[in-house]
Design a protein around this motif. Structure first.
Motif, mmCIF file in Angstrom:
data_model
loop_
_atom_site.group_PDB
_atom_site.id
_atom_site.type_symbol
_atom_site.label_atom_id
_atom_site.label_comp_id
_atom_site.label_asym_id
_atom_site.label_seq_id
_atom_site.Cartn_x
_atom_site.Cartn_y
_atom_site.Cartn_z
ATOM 1 N N MET A 122 5.174 0.473 8.968
ATOM 2 C CA MET A 122 4.544 -0.652 8.101
ATOM 3 C C MET A 122 3.644 -0.202 6.746
ATOM 4 O O MET A 122 3.200 0.728 7.053
ATOM 5 C CB MET A 122 3.838 -1.504 9.157
ATOM 6 C CG MET A 122 4.828 -1.797 10.627
ATOM 7 S SD MET A 122 5.891 -3.127 10.415
ATOM 8 C CE MET A 122 4.810 -4.498 10.473
ATOM 9 N N GLN A 123 3.238 -1.335 6.000
ATOM 10 C CA GLN A 123 2.561 -1.024 4.873
ATOM 11 C C GLN A 123 1.082 -0.793 5.345
ATOM 12 O O GLN A 123 0.610 -0.006 4.703
ATOM 13 C CB GLN A 123 2.684 -2.355 4.063
ATOM 14 C CG GLN A 123 3.958 -2.301 3.313
ATOM 15 C CD GLN A 123 4.253 -1.340 2.236
ATOM 16 O OE1 GLN A 123 3.361 -0.647 1.660
ATOM 17 N NE2 GLN A 123 5.600 -0.873 1.969
ATOM 18 N N LYS A 124 0.477 -1.356 6.216
ATOM 19 C CA LYS A 124 -0.959 -1.277 6.636
ATOM 20 C C LYS A 124 -1.015 -0.462 7.810
ATOM 21 O O LYS A 124 0.018 -0.414 8.699
ATOM 22 C CB LYS A 124 -1.593 -2.464 6.858
ATOM 23 C CG LYS A 124 -1.651 -3.416 5.698
ATOM 24 C CD LYS A 124 -2.388 -4.850 5.997
ATOM 25 C CE LYS A 124 -2.481 -5.651 4.745
ATOM 26 N NZ LYS A 124 -3.171 -5.198 3.579
ATOM 27 N N LYS A 125 -2.006 0.375 7.858
ATOM 28 C CA LYS A 125 -2.231 1.219 8.957
ATOM 29 C C LYS A 125 -2.298 0.661 10.255
ATOM 30 O O LYS A 125 -1.934 1.194 11.374
ATOM 31 C CB LYS A 125 -3.683 2.201 8.604
ATOM 32 C CG LYS A 125 -3.578 3.038 7.595
ATOM 33 C CD LYS A 125 -4.957 3.947 7.581
ATOM 34 C CE LYS A 125 -4.722 4.742 6.131
ATOM 35 N NZ LYS A 125 -6.087 5.658 6.088
ATOM 36 N N ILE A 126 -3.186 -0.386 10.430
ATOM 37 C CA ILE A 126 -3.190 -1.144 11.506
ATOM 38 C C ILE A 126 -2.011 -1.670 12.108
ATOM 39 O O ILE A 126 -1.547 -1.649 13.170
ATOM 40 C CB ILE A 126 -4.291 -2.226 11.541
ATOM 41 C CG1 ILE A 126 -4.493 -2.905 12.727
ATOM 42 C CG2 ILE A 126 -3.805 -3.376 10.217
ATOM 43 C CD1 ILE A 126 -5.128 -2.204 14.015
ATOM 44 N N ASP A 127 -1.175 -2.235 11.186
ATOM 45 C CA ASP A 127 -0.003 -2.648 11.607
ATOM 46 C C ASP A 127 1.223 -1.515 12.020
ATOM 47 O O ASP A 127 1.852 -1.628 12.878
ATOM 48 C CB ASP A 127 0.905 -3.371 10.341
ATOM 49 C CG ASP A 127 0.399 -4.739 10.123
ATOM 50 O OD1 ASP A 127 -0.791 -5.121 11.015
ATOM 51 O OD2 ASP A 127 0.484 -5.107 8.962
ATOM 52 N N ASN A 128 0.920 -0.319 11.456
ATOM 53 C CA ASN A 128 1.819 0.703 11.707
ATOM 54 C C ASN A 128 1.350 1.293 13.297
ATOM 55 O O ASN A 128 2.247 1.621 14.027
ATOM 56 C CB ASN A 128 1.581 2.017 10.668
ATOM 57 C CG ASN A 128 2.760 2.650 10.613
ATOM 58 O OD1 ASN A 128 3.744 2.251 10.519
ATOM 59 N ND2 ASN A 128 2.345 3.909 10.531
ATOM 60 N N GLU A 146 0.987 -1.258 0.010
ATOM 61 C CA GLU A 146 0.121 -0.146 -0.183
ATOM 62 C C GLU A 146 0.859 1.332 -0.030
ATOM 63 O O GLU A 146 0.576 2.393 -0.490
ATOM 64 C CB GLU A 146 -0.907 -0.088 1.157
ATOM 65 C CG GLU A 146 -1.788 -1.029 1.087
ATOM 66 C CD GLU A 146 -2.814 -0.963 2.543
ATOM 67 O OE1 GLU A 146 -2.717 -0.260 3.369
ATOM 68 O OE2 GLU A 146 -3.722 -2.004 2.600
ATOM 69 N N LYS A 147 2.033 1.017 0.363
ATOM 70 C CA LYS A 147 2.746 2.514 0.721
ATOM 71 C C LYS A 147 4.011 2.051 0.041
ATOM 72 O O LYS A 147 4.484 1.073 -0.750
ATOM 73 C CB LYS A 147 3.259 2.655 2.155
ATOM 74 C CG LYS A 147 1.938 2.943 3.018
ATOM 75 C CD LYS A 147 2.241 3.103 4.374
ATOM 76 C CE LYS A 147 0.941 3.486 5.016
ATOM 77 N NZ LYS A 147 1.433 3.618 6.616
#
Length: 304
Positions: free
Chosen positions: A285-291, A138-139
Motif C-alpha cells: 500500500m502507499q502509506k506505511k500505516i496502510d501497509n 508516496e511510493k
C-alpha cells in the motif's frame, strides 16, 4: 483540434449537475463528445440532462434503470468508438478546471502504448469552500500496488486509445470488480503507464449525497477502518484479482501471474504460511500505516 470522449454516469444529481456540465463544456483547446447515462434518477436530474442535450448536439444521453456505478460506466465505455483517441471519466457533482483535458492529453498523447492520466484535486464542500488538496502517491505506482490498492481518483482519469482497447470491456464480469476505475488502474500498471499530475485538475465536491467520495479527518479514518476490517463484499480484491487473471492470463508475464496467484491462494494457507506471506509479499500500500494493516489482514486471513 483534439477530440476527447467524456463519459458521465448520473444518479439523483440535480443539485450540482448543471455546474459540472458547464465546466465540462467550457474545456479549452479540445472538442468534446459527452456521453451521459442516467442510472435511474428520481429527482430532477433527467430534466437537466434533457435540456442540455437539446441545446448541445455533442451531448448524448441514455436514460436507464439503476444498475450501479460500475455497470453504468461500463455501459458508457461500450458506446465509445474503438478509434476514439482519448476517453475521460467524469462525476456529476465536481467542477473541472478549464485546462483539465488539455493538460491530460498533452501528457499522454505521445505514449507509445497504453497510458492513463490522473491528477491531484482540490476538495470542496457543498458550498464550494476549499477543504484540502490531495497529494501524490508516496511510493512507486506499479502493478504490485494496484492489486491491493487503487490510488486513482476516477473523475480525474483520462486514457488513450491503446488502453481503451486493453480493458476487455465486453468480456469482464463486472460483478467481480471493486470499482471501474480500479480496473483501469490495474490494466494500466500491468501493460502500460500511469502519469500522475501533481497539479490539481478539478474541484472534488464532498457532501452528504456523494455516492462515492473521498473523506478527510475523522470520517476518513472511520471509513478506512470499515473498509479494512468490516467489508466482506463479493466484489473484493480477491475476486477482482481472479477476474484479472482469468481475462489476461494469456498476456501476463510469469512474474505477474505469480503475484496474482499467490495473493489469491493465501486465504487457503495455514497461519504460519500466511505469516510468511505477509512478511515477504511484494504487494504494498502507499502509506506505511496502510501497509502494516495489509500485513495484519493477510495474517488474520481478512485481506478480501
Amino acid at each position: 483540434m483534439t477530440e476527447v470522449h467524456v463519459i458521465l454516469s448520473t444518479y439523483n444529481g440535480e443539485r450540482f449537475l448543471t455546474e459540472q456540465l458547464e465546466s465540462i463544456l467550457a474545456q479549452r483547446s479540445v472538442s468534446i463528445k459527452l456521453y451521459i447515462r442516467d442510472d435511474g434518477s428520481s429527482d430532477g436530474t433527467r430534466t437537466i440532462l434533457t435540456s442540455f442535450a437539446q441545446n448541445h448536439a455533442h451531448i448524448e444521453v441514455d436514460y436507464g434503470d439503476n444498475m450501479g456505478v460500475i455497470n453504468s460506466f461500463f455501459a458508457l465505455l461500450k458506446k465509445i468508438p474503438p478509434d476514439a483517441g482519448f476517453v475521460a471519466f467524469a462525476d456529476q457533482d465536481d467542477i473541472w478546471m478549464s485546462d483539465k483535458l488539455t493538460r491530460a492529453v498533452d501528457r499522454i498523447k505521445n505514449s507509445s502504448g497504453p497510458a492513463m492520466y490522473c491528477s491531484c484535486y482540490k476538495a470542496i464542500d457543498e458550498n464550494g469552500r476549499f477543504l484540502w488538496q490531495s497529494q501524490l502517491p508516496e511510493k512507486e505506482i506499479s502493478f504490485k500496488n494496484a492489486i491491493v490498492q487503487n490510488i486513482t481518483t476516477g473523475c480525474t482519469v483520462v486514457i488513450n486509445k491503446s488502453l481503451l482497447s486493453m480493458l476487455k470491456i465486453n468480456q469482464v464480469n463486472t460483478r467481480n470488480l471493486v470499482m471501474h476505475d480500479w480496473w483501469v488502474y490495474l490494466v494500466a500498471t500491468c501493460f502500460g503507464q500511469v502519469i500522475y499530475d501533481q497539479e490539481p485538475s478539478m474541484l472534488y465536491r464532498q457532501h452528504g449525497g456523494n455516492v462515492v467520495g473521498a473523506k478527510n479527518g475523522f470520517a476518513f479514518w472511520l471509513g478506512r477502518i470499515k473498509r479494512f476490517f468490516l467489508n466482506r463484499k463479493k466484489n473484493s480484491r480477491i475476486a477482482q484479482s481472479k477476474e484479472f487473471l482469468e481475462r489476461y492470463k494469456g498476456d501476463l508475464s510469469a512474474d505477474d501471474v505469480h503475484l496474482l496467484s499467490t495473493f489469491i491462494a493465501y486465504r487457503q494457507a495455514g497461519l504460519l504460511q500466511r505469516i510468511g506471506y505477509a512478511i515477504e509479499t511484494p504487494l504494498y500500500m502507499q502509506k506505511k500505516i496502510d501497509n502494516l494493516i495489509l500485513k495484519l489482514q493477510l495474517i488474520l486471513n481478512s485481506a478480501y
